[in-house]
Design an enzyme around this catalytic site. Structure first.
Site, mmCIF file in Angstrom:
data_model
loop_
_atom_site.group_PDB
_atom_site.id
_atom_site.type_symbol
_atom_site.label_atom_id
_atom_site.label_comp_id
_atom_site.label_asym_id
_atom_site.label_seq_id
_atom_site.Cartn_x
_atom_site.Cartn_y
_atom_site.Cartn_z
ATOM 1 N N ASP A 11 37.711 30.633 29.928
ATOM 2 C CA ASP A 11 36.303 30.672 30.338
ATOM 3 C C ASP A 11 35.556 31.315 29.183
ATOM 4 O OD1 ASP A 11 33.811 31.345 31.300
ATOM 5 O OD2 ASP A 11 34.539 32.226 33.177
ATOM 6 N N HIS A 18 28.662 31.568 37.051
ATOM 7 C CA HIS A 18 30.079 31.227 36.812
ATOM 8 C C HIS A 18 30.435 29.877 37.437
ATOM 9 C CE1 HIS A 18 31.367 35.153 35.171
ATOM 10 N NE2 HIS A 18 30.480 35.675 36.010
ATOM 11 N N TYR A 228 38.863 44.275 35.337
ATOM 12 C CA TYR A 228 38.487 42.927 35.744
ATOM 13 C C TYR A 228 37.597 42.273 34.696
ATOM 14 C CZ TYR A 228 36.685 39.010 38.378
ATOM 15 O OH TYR A 228 36.365 37.737 38.788
ATOM 16 N N LYS A 231 38.664 35.917 36.896
ATOM 17 C CA LYS A 231 39.938 35.563 37.505
ATOM 18 C C LYS A 231 40.743 34.716 36.512
ATOM 19 C CE LYS A 231 41.831 36.860 41.307
ATOM 20 N NZ LYS A 231 42.283 38.264 41.342
ATOM 21 N N ASP A 232 42.070 34.617 36.755
ATOM 22 C CA ASP A 232 42.946 33.947 35.779
ATOM 23 C C ASP A 232 42.677 32.448 35.666
ATOM 24 O OD1 ASP A 232 44.171 36.465 35.921
ATOM 25 O OD2 ASP A 232 45.442 35.768 37.562
ATOM 26 N N TYR A 347 37.431 44.302 41.808
ATOM 27 C CA TYR A 347 36.283 45.199 41.717
ATOM 28 C C TYR A 347 36.496 46.281 42.763
ATOM 29 C CZ TYR A 347 32.699 42.054 39.636
ATOM 30 O OH TYR A 347 31.939 41.267 38.841
HETATM 31 C C1 F6R Z 1 34.908 35.178 40.188
HETATM 32 C C2 F6R Z 1 33.699 35.127 39.363
HETATM 33 C C3 F6R Z 1 32.395 35.474 39.965
HETATM 34 C C4 F6R Z 1 31.840 36.771 39.364
HETATM 35 C C5 F6R Z 1 30.472 37.140 39.990
HETATM 36 C C6 F6R Z 1 29.838 38.340 39.295
HETATM 37 O O1 F6R Z 1 36.050 34.889 39.432
HETATM 38 O O2 F6R Z 1 33.765 34.847 38.195
HETATM 39 O O3 F6R Z 1 32.454 35.551 41.369
HETATM 40 O O4 F6R Z 1 32.739 37.835 39.558
HETATM 41 O O5 F6R Z 1 29.579 36.062 39.854
HETATM 42 O O6 F6R Z 1 29.753 38.039 37.945
HETATM 43 P P1 F6R Z 1 29.140 38.987 36.822
HETATM 44 O O7 F6R Z 1 29.797 40.328 36.993
HETATM 45 O O8 F6R Z 1 29.500 38.289 35.555
HETATM 46 O O9 F6R Z 1 27.657 39.041 37.058
HETATM 47 MG MG MG Z 2 33.177 32.815 34.409
HETATM 48 MG MG MG Z 3 36.701 30.341 35.955
#
Ligand code: F6R
Ligand code: MG
Ligand code: MG
Length: 365
Positions: A11, A18, A228, A231-232, A347
């Site tokens: 990613d 995301h 964190y 995710k993988d 988290y």
């Molecule tokens: C799960 C994922 C999303 C982010 C969430 C917060 O793998 O990537 O659920 O954890 O959108 O993202 P940030 O911290 O980047 O704002």
């Molecule tokens: Mg992402």
């Molecule tokens: Mg991803």
């Protein structure tokens, strides 16, 4: 002809949030791999995405863990990150955890699944890619494909599969591996792989021929980074037909939207929804987690395909069921088992909240 099939993914920036990959990032990756093919390093390649993950599918004759191939992937991710930064995509370069390439992308953030084999007269491969979940997600599907006769009738009625398969399982916390022979050792095998956050099926082999049948990425980003970072979002290669399960037996496990770790903030259980590549857009509560399947025939290493295997209408009921399960799980809000148990959560605010309230906890009696 000996061929290595390598999937290296990362990613390197999401669009929007995301939920997806940007076409310009995919185009940049295509440009990089086209050059490597022109230079003769790659036999062939296919660039695709699963949600916010960029997937580099490559065939070559350099073998597994090859420095040139891994460097090509790393450099492609760096160039893609530049595009992501220009577009101010979300989390540009998020999976690139090292400052500079040092011989092998394993341990540097990207996920890797590679297998080298002698190409059969007809070489059918299915490449599974998942978003918003973790590396153990393949345990149940691989078990069903290669050890469960209720899924794979070939284990019962095909002479070339009747002796079973060997599972290589990794303990990603203790950094150890062990192999189990199915069917004799399935009860022992299940003790471990039924706990997929720690024990992961790394590879499966045909017992009689010792041929590689499947390989998965087992990189756990949180263990690499110590925190964190996303995710993988693992990948898995499965060889199919002949001595291996048929295409329909390989895809069948995904008719069950199994509960996996991941989803919003990598901290929830949710159903794994099989989708066409175009529908790998985890949007509802950043999910639910998705899995795509790209099918190829190999011809002298050339990737004939892909066929988008989950685009088929017969997976509509699984998608429908996944949406129903997603609704049901969501209604638990911040409660387990929708929310992951404390030790598995990516988290947590527990230390801060505990620290703030320390003086207010009093002993019982
Ligand atoms: C799960 C994922 C999303 C982010 C969430 C917060 O793998 O990537 O659920 O954890 O959108 O993202 P940030 O911290 O980047 O704002
Ligand atoms: Mg992402
Ligand atoms: Mg991803």
């Amino acid at each position: 002809m000996r061929i290595t099939l390598s999937i290296i993914k990362a990613d390197i920036g999401g669009y929007v949030g995301h939920s997806e990959s940007h076409p310009d990032v995919l185009a940049k990756a295509d440009e990089c791999l086209a050059k490597a093919k022109g230079d003769g390093l790659l036999v062939d390649y296919h660039v695709t995405k699963c949600g916010d993950d960029l997937q580099l599918i490559m065939t070559h004759q350099q073998g597994e863990d090859n420095e040139k191939i891994h460097k090509l992937a790393w450099d492609t991710f760096i160039e893609g990150t530049e595009v992501a930064k220009t577009l101010k995509l979300h989390g540009a370069g998020q999976d690139l955890l090292a400052d500079a390439f040092s011989g092998n992308v394993k341990g540097m953030g990207p996920g890797v699944a590679e297998m080298e084999f002698e190409e059969r007269p007809a070489e059918t491969v299915i490449i599974f890619m998942a978003d918003k979940t973790s590396a153990g997600a393949w345990n149940m599907p691989l078990y069903k494909m290669f050890a469960d006769p209720f899924n794979t009738i070939g284990l019962v009625i095909a002479a070339n599969m009747h002796s079973g398969f060997t599972f290589e399982v990794h303990d990603v916390k203790e950094h150890k591996k062990i192999t189990f022979d199915a069917p004799e050792e399935i009860y022992d095998l299940l003790v471990f792989i039924g706990a997929p956050s720690r024990f992961m099926v790394k590879a499966v082999y045909h017992r009689e021929t010792k041929e590689i049948a499947a390989v998965s990425s087992t990189q756990r980003l949180a263990l690499i980074a110590g925190r964190y970072v996303g995710k993988d979002d693992p990948v898995c290669i499965v060889r199919s037909q002949g001595d291996f399960p048929a295409v329909g037996e390989v895809l069948e496990p995904f008719t069950l939207p199994l509960l996996v770790e991941g989803w919003m903030r990598g901290s929830h259980h949710g159903p794994l929804m099989p989708v066409a590549v175009a529908d790998s857009t985890p949007t509802r509560f950043d999910g639910p987690p998705r899995v795509t399947a790209a099918g190829f025939q190999l011809s002298g290493g050339k990737l004939v395909g892909p066929r988008d295997m989950f685009a088929d209408k017969s997976f509509d009921p699984a998608r429908q069921q996944a949406n129903e399960i997603a609704d049901y799980m969501r209604r638990h809000g911040p409660f387990e088992p929708h929310r992951l148990p404390l030790e598995e959560m990516e988290y947590t605010t527990m230390p801060q909240v505990m620290g703030k309230l320390e003086g207010r906890f009093v002993d019982l009696d």
